[in-house]
Design an enzyme around this catalytic site. Structure first.
Site, PDB file in Angstrom:
ATOM      1  N   ASP A 168       0.850  -1.198   0.000  1.00  0.00           N
ATOM      2  CA  ASP A 168       0.000   0.000   0.000  1.00  0.00           C
ATOM      3  C   ASP A 168       0.885   1.248   0.000  1.00  0.00           C
ATOM      4  O   ASP A 168       2.104   1.158   0.102  1.00  0.00           O
ATOM      5  CB  ASP A 168      -0.937  -0.008   1.217  1.00  0.00           C
ATOM      6  CG  ASP A 168      -0.186   0.127   2.533  1.00  0.00           C
ATOM      7  OD1 ASP A 168       0.831  -0.574   2.704  1.00  0.00           O
ATOM      8  OD2 ASP A 168      -0.582   0.929   3.394  1.00  0.00           O
ATOM      9  N   HIS A 479       1.827  -8.663  -3.652  1.00  0.00           N
ATOM     10  CA  HIS A 479       0.793  -7.646  -3.438  1.00  0.00           C
ATOM     11  C   HIS A 479       1.504  -6.306  -3.247  1.00  0.00           C
ATOM     12  O   HIS A 479       1.847  -5.918  -2.136  1.00  0.00           O
ATOM     13  CB  HIS A 479      -0.024  -8.021  -2.194  1.00  0.00           C
ATOM     14  CG  HIS A 479      -1.171  -7.102  -1.915  1.00  0.00           C
ATOM     15  ND1 HIS A 479      -2.404  -7.259  -2.508  1.00  0.00           N
ATOM     16  CD2 HIS A 479      -1.286  -6.015  -1.112  1.00  0.00           C
ATOM     17  CE1 HIS A 479      -3.233  -6.322  -2.068  1.00  0.00           C
ATOM     18  NE2 HIS A 479      -2.566  -5.545  -1.219  1.00  0.00           N
ATOM     19  N   ASP A 525       1.857 -17.253  -4.811  1.00  0.00           N
ATOM     20  CA  ASP A 525       2.495 -16.075  -5.410  1.00  0.00           C
ATOM     21  C   ASP A 525       1.441 -15.344  -6.226  1.00  0.00           C
ATOM     22  O   ASP A 525       1.432 -15.391  -7.449  1.00  0.00           O
ATOM     23  CB  ASP A 525       3.669 -16.510  -6.294  1.00  0.00           C
ATOM     24  CG  ASP A 525       4.324 -15.317  -6.972  1.00  0.00           C
ATOM     25  OD1 ASP A 525       4.232 -14.203  -6.419  1.00  0.00           O
ATOM     26  OD2 ASP A 525       4.909 -15.493  -8.052  1.00  0.00           O
ATOM     27  N   GLU A 534       2.291  -9.989   0.437  1.00  0.00           N
ATOM     28  CA  GLU A 534       2.575  -8.559   0.380  1.00  0.00           C
ATOM     29  C   GLU A 534       4.078  -8.384   0.636  1.00  0.00           C
ATOM     30  O   GLU A 534       4.800  -9.356   0.915  1.00  0.00           O
ATOM     31  CB  GLU A 534       1.756  -7.795   1.430  1.00  0.00           C
ATOM     32  CG  GLU A 534       1.868  -6.296   1.252  1.00  0.00           C
ATOM     33  CD  GLU A 534       0.771  -5.490   1.947  1.00  0.00           C
ATOM     34  OE1 GLU A 534      -0.174  -6.072   2.511  1.00  0.00           O
ATOM     35  OE2 GLU A 534       0.884  -4.247   1.914  1.00  0.00           O
TER      36      GLU A 534
HETATM   37  O1  9MR Z   1       2.634  -6.626   9.037  1.00  0.00           O
HETATM   38  C1  9MR Z   1       1.377  -6.523   9.628  1.00  0.00           C
HETATM   39  C2  9MR Z   1       0.975  -7.863  10.166  1.00  0.00           C
HETATM   40  O2  9MR Z   1       1.839  -8.246  11.200  1.00  0.00           O
HETATM   41  C3  9MR Z   1      -0.453  -7.807  10.663  1.00  0.00           C
HETATM   42  O3  9MR Z   1      -0.868  -9.118  11.012  1.00  0.00           O
HETATM   43  C4  9MR Z   1      -1.361  -7.254   9.571  1.00  0.00           C
HETATM   44  C5  9MR Z   1      -2.808  -7.127  10.006  1.00  0.00           C
HETATM   45  O4  9MR Z   1      -2.962  -6.163  10.973  1.00  0.00           O
HETATM   46  O5  9MR Z   1      -0.908  -5.973   9.154  1.00  0.00           O
HETATM   47  C6  9MR Z   1       0.380  -6.011   8.623  1.00  0.00           C
HETATM   48  O6  9MR Z   1       0.753  -4.715   8.288  1.00  0.00           O
HETATM   49  C7  9MR Z   1       0.224  -4.151   7.113  1.00  0.00           C
HETATM   50  C8  9MR Z   1      -0.092  -2.721   7.462  1.00  0.00           C
HETATM   51  O7  9MR Z   1      -1.159  -2.666   8.370  1.00  0.00           O
HETATM   52  C9  9MR Z   1      -0.347  -1.846   6.262  1.00  0.00           C
HETATM   53  N1  9MR Z   1       0.679  -1.978   5.280  1.00  0.00           N
HETATM   54  C10 9MR Z   1       0.915  -3.341   4.861  1.00  0.00           C
HETATM   55  C11 9MR Z   1       1.294  -4.201   6.032  1.00  0.00           C
HETATM   56  C12 9MR Z   1       1.647  -5.625   5.587  1.00  0.00           C
HETATM   57  O8  9MR Z   1       0.573  -6.384   5.214  1.00  0.00           O
END
Ligand code: 9MR
Ligand code: ZN
Length: 555
Positions: A168, A479, A525, A534
């Site tokens: 994101d 992602h 993937d 991601e």
């Molecule tokens: O890395 C984060 C992971 O540990 C959590 O389980 C998840 C759900 O809350 O969120 C991940 O962080 C995301 C963040 O909120 C927004 N940018 C992308 C991150 C990776 O997915």
């Protein structure tokens, strides 16, 4: 799946997800000549051969049965070819199957490491990426509009810069501070890294490129700090952008509330950075010093936990935490190291036995960063506290070693580590082993560190390299918005995928990963699967630390 098949976001073939065209699994980034080298063979077979590019068998060995490996769900055999030290490109062949190609070379990790560091450049927000540095992945400047404070719309700020956090386009202070800390401690621990020339806009300015790149994020963190020392938790649009290029994401930017984690992490990272940049740029170092003091003052004046959660109407990352003790502990440690002032030492000692993990190295669990600062860099440290911290890292390493010894692959990953962003656990465990070896002056954990690096690069139950651009069979559809929106088939290199997640948390992953799939195989993937595939800055950064150790030849 990966780059070998024709699969895109909109043309998904679930049948091939997870299927490697190779039957035998190695580290596809390769090996240094003298490192420990193990191949995974997930079928019955007594012997294996290593074959060179001419097709000649140059090494042969017997396999060892590892029995049923529950994390992969396979009956596993491994073969040890550590004795093969001659440089070259090879494949392994056994039972009529072959591995992906890999090299043995002193330089095996140079390009993968450089790519994983350059990934931060590719995530730069604000400036745009120029062709001479980014090649085909160039793009126009992004996210430069004025940001409005969500809670008081009369307050605005210019907070351009920093790195996009992940797939994101949000920018989050605690996530950024954590990634910076891994990179800074890599810089402090592996001076060899200075030799890596990264082809970024600042290259050649007399400052090591890793520090040039980190400054891009630091300058942004400084902008997120208010005059009272409070630090906005994040700046994002209200809702995640669609899959467009960053410069096409023109929604209003919002600043979200101050959290005590963001303030403490800012004090910590600015204090750490102040001493790192001192020899290169005194003025910048002083700015960082003043910023650290200011945020620390805020912490003193605001002793209570100020949590963060998304307000209604916002769905971008939360990065909420349940406590801020580890963050305050880290801030106190870095301030004590920087200033030698007993006030910070007193704070550090007071927080020492609070309930958090003193070896934690993640964005939500930063106690280990404090421990590292204190153990390795504090003058006039309390020896008894140092002894406790050393014991903490040694005990954690022993625990992880036992986990690795239980695993068929010999990787220090247990079932519970296969969660969202599991590759971060793999790399954090590598960091713990490295730290333990450094503080004891030993090399006890070298093979265990190697195994985790191997795991990331293809020595795993899917035989896939989780790093874009590295390996014959590798992740290519993470992602990651620009990677999809740019229309270029080959993904931007050096991006570390989150990795297998035994409890897939997004609809696409749930559809693609059948229930009952063994943890190490809960992966696809696929660009839609944000809880599997991601990328984030703080998954790349511990991988940089581990590969910097390999690059430095300390194994
Ligand atoms: O890395 C984060 C992971 O540990 C959590 O389980 C998840 C759900 O809350 O969120 C991940 O962080 C995301 C963040 O909120 C927004 N940018 C992308 C991150 C990776 O997915
Ligand atoms: Zn941007």
């Amino acid at each position: 799946m990966a780059v070998l098949t024709d699969k895109t976001y909109f043309n998904r073939d679930s049948a091939d997800v997870g299927a490697s065209p190779f039957g035998i699994f190695v580290n596809q980034a390769g090996y240094l000549p003298r490192s420990s080298k193990i191949v995974a063979i997930p079928f019955e077979c007594d012997s294996f051969e290593v074959v060179n590019e001419k097709g000649e068998a140059v090494f042969g060995g017997k396999t060892v049965s590892r029995g049923f490996d529950k994390d992969s769900g396979d009956s596993l055999r491994t073969g040890d070819f550590s004795q093969l030290e001659e440089s070259g490109r090879y494949r392994i062949s056994a039972g009529g199957k072959v591995s992906a190609v890999f090299e043995i070379s002193d330089k095996a990790y140079n390009n993968p490491l450089r790519d994983m560091l350059r990934a931060f450049y590719f995530l730069r927000c604000g400036s745009g990426l120029e062709e001479k540095h980014a090649g085909v992945y160039k793009h126009a400047p992004c996210h430069n509009g004025t940001a409005i404070f969500w809670e008081d719309r009369s307050v605005t700020a210019e907070v351009s810069g920093g790195w996009h956090d992940a797939g994101d386009y949000g920018r989050y202070v605690t996530a950024g501070a954590c990634a910076l800390a891994h990179l800074f401690y890599a810089h402090l621990t592996f001076p060899e890294l200075e030799k890596l020339e990264m082809n970024i806009p600042e290259s050649g300015n007399g400052t090591p490129d890793i520090l040039n790149e980190c400054r891009w994020e630091l300058e942004w963190i400084l902008k997120m700090q208010r005059e009272d020392g409070g630090v906005y938790h994040k700046v994002t649009t209200a809702m995640h952008a669609p899959f467009v290029m960053p410069e096409e994401d023109n929604e209003q930017l919002w600043l979200f509330a101050v959290s005590s984690m963001a303030v403490a992490d800012t004090a910590a990272i600015c204090a750490l950075a102040s001493r790192i940049y001192m020899p290169y740029d005194k003025e910048f170092s002083e700015r960082l010093y003043n910023a650290a003091l200011l945020s620390y003052k805020w912490l003193d004046e605001n002793p209570d936990f100020v949590p963060f959660s998304n307000p209604e109407g916002c769905n971008t990352g939360g990065y909420g935490e349940w406590e801020d003790r580890s963050n305050r502990f880290w801030a106190a440690a870095e301030m004590f190291v920087l200033t030698g002032n007993e006030k910070y030492h007193e704070d550090f000692k007071r927080l020492f036995s609070e309930s958090f993990n003193r070896t934690g190295l993640g964005y939500g669990d930063v106690g280990g960063l404090a421990s590292l600062a204190y153990l390795r860099f504090a003058e006039n440290a309390d020896e008894s506290l140092k002894t406790i911290l050393k014991t903490d890292f040694i005990n954690e390493s022993k625990r992880l070693k036992a986990v690795a010894d239980e695993s068929g692959y010999g990787v220090a990953m247990s079932e519970m580590n296969y969660h969202w962003g599991s590759n971060m656990d793999a790399m954090k465990h590598g960091m713990i082993f490295i730290i333990a070896d450094i503080i004891t002056g030993g090399k006890e954990y070298a093979p265990y560190i190697q195994r985790l690096a191997d795991y990331l690069m293809g020595y795993n139950a899917l035989g896939i390299s989780y790093v874009t651009g590295t390996g014959e069979y590798r992740c290519n559809y993470p992602h990651l918005r620009p990677a999809h929106a740019d229309g270029i088939e080959e993904c931007i290199p050096g991006m570390v995928s989150g990795g297998p997640n035994r409890t897939p948390n997004d609809p696409d992953a749930k559809a693609l990963v059948p229930e009952g799939t063994p943890p190490m195989k809960c992966f696809a993937d696929d660009v839609g699967c944000y809880s599997l595939n991601e990328i984030t800055i703080y998954w790349n950064s511990p991988a940089v630390f581990v590969f910097a150790w390999l690059f430095s030849g300390l194994n």
